[in-house]
Design an enzyme around this catalytic site. Structure first.
Site, PDB file in Angstrom:
ATOM      1  N   TYR A   1      29.490  42.404 -49.023  1.00 44.18           N
ATOM      2  CA  TYR A   1      30.485  43.129 -49.834  1.00 44.18           C
ATOM      3  C   TYR A   1      30.096  44.605 -49.972  1.00 44.18           C
ATOM      4  O   TYR A   1      30.891  45.506 -49.695  1.00 44.18           O
ATOM      5  CB  TYR A   1      30.605  42.457 -51.214  1.00 44.18           C
TER       6      TYR A   1
ATOM      7  N   LYS B   1      31.833  48.280 -48.420  1.00 45.39           N
ATOM      8  CA  LYS B   1      32.188  49.486 -49.187  1.00 45.39           C
ATOM      9  C   LYS B   1      31.517  50.705 -48.561  1.00 45.39           C
ATOM     10  O   LYS B   1      32.104  51.778 -48.451  1.00 45.39           O
ATOM     11  CB  LYS B   1      31.764  49.324 -50.649  1.00 45.39           C
TER      12      LYS B   1
ATOM     13  N   SER C   1      31.885  51.058 -54.852  1.00 43.45           N
ATOM     14  CA  SER C   1      31.167  50.184 -55.787  1.00 43.45           C
ATOM     15  C   SER C   1      29.702  50.580 -55.880  1.00 43.45           C
ATOM     16  O   SER C   1      29.125  51.104 -54.912  1.00 43.45           O
ATOM     17  CB  SER C   1      31.267  48.747 -55.271  1.00 43.45           C
TER      18      SER C   1
HETATM   19  N1  LIG Z   1      35.907  44.483 -60.766  1.00 44.12           N
HETATM   20  C1  LIG Z   1      34.806  45.234 -60.678  1.00 44.12           C
HETATM   21  O1  LIG Z   1      33.912  45.181 -61.533  1.00 44.12           O
HETATM   22  C2  LIG Z   1      34.631  46.165 -59.513  1.00 44.12           C
HETATM   23  C3  LIG Z   1      33.455  46.936 -59.411  1.00 44.12           C
HETATM   24  C4  LIG Z   1      33.296  47.825 -58.351  1.00 44.12           C
HETATM   25  C5  LIG Z   1      34.313  47.963 -57.409  1.00 44.12           C
HETATM   26  N2  LIG Z   1      35.440  47.219 -57.516  1.00 44.12           N
HETATM   27  C6  LIG Z   1      36.491  47.389 -56.490  1.00 44.12           C
HETATM   28  O2  LIG Z   1      37.720  47.650 -57.165  1.00 44.12           O
HETATM   29  C7  LIG Z   1      38.805  47.126 -56.396  1.00 44.12           C
HETATM   30  C8  LIG Z   1      39.688  46.275 -57.283  1.00 44.12           C
HETATM   31  O3  LIG Z   1      38.910  45.214 -57.843  1.00 44.12           O
HETATM   32  P1  LIG Z   1      39.558  44.164 -58.849  1.00 44.12           P
HETATM   33  O4  LIG Z   1      38.493  43.710 -59.760  1.00 44.12           O
HETATM   34  O5  LIG Z   1      40.817  44.721 -59.404  1.00 44.12           O
HETATM   35  O6  LIG Z   1      39.887  42.968 -57.838  1.00 44.12           O
HETATM   36  P2  LIG Z   1      41.191  42.038 -57.751  1.00 44.12           P
HETATM   37  O7  LIG Z   1      40.826  40.900 -56.848  1.00 44.12           O
HETATM   38  O8  LIG Z   1      41.716  41.724 -59.111  1.00 44.12           O
HETATM   39  O9  LIG Z   1      42.239  42.977 -57.014  1.00 44.12           O
HETATM   40  C9  LIG Z   1      42.255  43.172 -55.614  1.00 44.12           C
HETATM   41  C10 LIG Z   1      43.697  43.073 -55.165  1.00 44.12           C
HETATM   42  O10 LIG Z   1      43.764  43.364 -53.760  1.00 44.12           O
HETATM   43  C11 LIG Z   1      44.671  42.439 -53.163  1.00 44.12           C
HETATM   44  N3  LIG Z   1      44.283  42.334 -51.743  1.00 44.12           N
HETATM   45  C12 LIG Z   1      43.116  41.869 -51.240  1.00 44.12           C
HETATM   46  N4  LIG Z   1      43.139  41.956 -49.902  1.00 44.12           N
HETATM   47  C13 LIG Z   1      44.332  42.479 -49.569  1.00 44.12           C
HETATM   48  C14 LIG Z   1      44.941  42.816 -48.320  1.00 44.12           C
HETATM   49  N5  LIG Z   1      44.317  42.583 -47.158  1.00 44.12           N
HETATM   50  N6  LIG Z   1      46.182  43.362 -48.334  1.00 44.12           N
HETATM   51  C15 LIG Z   1      46.834  43.577 -49.510  1.00 44.12           C
HETATM   52  N7  LIG Z   1      46.314  43.268 -50.704  1.00 44.12           N
HETATM   53  C16 LIG Z   1      45.080  42.719 -50.719  1.00 44.12           C
HETATM   54  C17 LIG Z   1      44.505  41.147 -53.948  1.00 44.12           C
HETATM   55  O11 LIG Z   1      45.631  40.301 -53.838  1.00 44.12           O
HETATM   56  C18 LIG Z   1      44.303  41.678 -55.364  1.00 44.12           C
HETATM   57  O12 LIG Z   1      45.535  41.804 -56.056  1.00 44.12           O
HETATM   58  C19 LIG Z   1      38.181  46.375 -55.225  1.00 44.12           C
HETATM   59  O13 LIG Z   1      38.202  47.218 -54.082  1.00 44.12           O
HETATM   60  C20 LIG Z   1      36.762  46.147 -55.684  1.00 44.12           C
HETATM   61  O14 LIG Z   1      35.884  46.048 -54.585  1.00 44.12           O
HETATM   62  C21 LIG Z   1      35.622  46.321 -58.534  1.00 44.12           C
END
Ligand SMILES: NC(=O)c1ccc[n+]([C@@H]2O[C@H](COP(=O)([O-])OP(=O)(O)OC[C@H]3O[C@@H](n4cnc5c(N)ncnc54)[C@H](O)[C@@H]3O)[C@@H](O)[C@H]2O)c1
Length: 327
Positions: free
Chosen positions: A142, A146, A118
């Protein structure tokens, strides 16, 4: 390319879009998700292994059964504000969970890995646009999680040859144009779905945190990237690793920043409706401007955002949200 890819967090927002892109590219995605924050109905392009990344025995069993050629690791908790009020939750889930998964991967022969990092690793960057070599000073737990996972991957590569690409995304936005999947976080903390919820009357309004930044309209500026472009970059990163590419950390953004007021104005234009909003003080830990320099990703992955316009992202998110109101 072909082969099975294990997608942790495959029932979440970005992970589900990656599963769709993988299937389109000829891979077989297997989602691995504990559904703590994901959606069973988002798992449409392959099977779901329902469980936690911190369950070492289950991860080992899934790896033995599906024998993935590679892994995409999205599973994490993602809300910066929540991480400030409950840091232990974030270090346990994002760091200890990831390390447990990595140990299972090494035991299974160490398939290469694409990791969801991120822009939060940078904190308040000293240069703009942000390059990958910028100083990293995360300003919330958070972002720290990362950064810690990226560092762990670096040392696991040194010790055991665990090749990986850490993709540092800026603000993911938009939804699948076929509206099979979209953004549905609970709790929601991202600006575009909050604005659209306010427009649809699902919340009373949206807060603009900070109107006195030194930006042209006083509100904070972020780099929004379409979730389809992110998904495509993941497929490119996978192809790169499977072709023998070395580990890398790459920014993913469009390189263009948009202020909070711009997002609100674009949403009003796209939907033809008013956006109820309130002006509120700045939040601690919110940098005024975050914009990516993604030139390294563009050259290493031969990738370029295909849908860089904010209007396109907002329109696809609105189209997805509108499904709630009918066909
Ligand atoms: N959304 C953004 O703008 C953004 C930006 C930068 C980085 N990210 C990273 O991208 C990734 C996905 O983000 P997202 O927006 O799709 O989030 P999201 O919450 O929609 O998806 C995360 C998924 O991981 C699952 N999860 C969480 N902990 C878990 C565990 N211990 N075991 C199994 N499953 C687990 C959740 O149930 C969920 O389905 C994350 O790592 C997030 O940090 C997202």
């Amino acid at each position: 390319m072909s082969g099975t890819v294990l997608v942790t967090g495959g029932a979440g927002y970005i992970g589900a879009h990656a599963c769709k892109a993988l299937a389109r590219a000829g891979y077989q995605p297997v989602a691995y998700d504990n559904l703590s924050r994901g959606h069973r109905e988002f798992v449409r392009w392959g099977p779901l292994v329902e469980g936690d990344i911190a369950d070492r025995a289950l991860a080992a069993e899934a790896l033995a059964r599906h024998r993935p050629v590679a892994v995409m690791h999205f599973a994490a908790y993602i809300a910066a504000g929540e991480s400030v009020s409950d840091p232990a939750l974030y270090f346990r889930n994002n760091v200890i969970g990831s390390l447990t998964l990595f140990e299972a991967l090494l035991h299974a022969g160490g398939p290469p890995l694409v990791f969801s990092s991120s822009a939060a690793v940078y904190g308040f960057p000293d240069t703009m646009p942000i390059v990958e070599t910028a100083m990293q000073h995360p300003v919330n737990p958070y972002g720290e999680t990362k950064r810690m996972v990226e560092r762990a991957l670096h040392w696991l590569d040194q010790a055991h040859g665990l090749r990986h690409v850490a993709l540092r995304y800026f603000n993911a936005a938009g939804a699948d144009p076929e509206r099979e999947i979209g953004e549905a976080h609970e709790p929601e903390s991202h600006l575009i779905p909050l604005v659209l919820d306010a427009i649809a009357g699902r919340r009373s309004g949206v807060d603009i945190y900070g109107t006195d930044y030194s930006t042209p309209d006083g509100t904070a500026i972020r780099d929004y990237i379409h979730v389809q472009d992110l998904a495509e970059a993941h497929v490119r990163a996978l192809d790169y690793l499977l072709a023998g590419g070395a580990s890398a950390a790459l920014n993913l953004g469009t390189g263009v920043g948009h202020s909070v007021r711009e997002v609100i104005n674009v949403a009003a234009r796209v939907t033809g409706r008013n956006v109820p909003y309130r002006e509120a003080p700045r939040r601690a830990g919110d940098p005024p401007i975050l914009v990516a320099d993604s030139s390294r990703a563009q050259s290493v992955l031969r990738w370029r955002p295909a849908l860089p316009a904010l209007e396109t992202m907002v329109a696809s998110a609105w189209h997805w949200q509108e499904r709630l109101a009918g066909p």
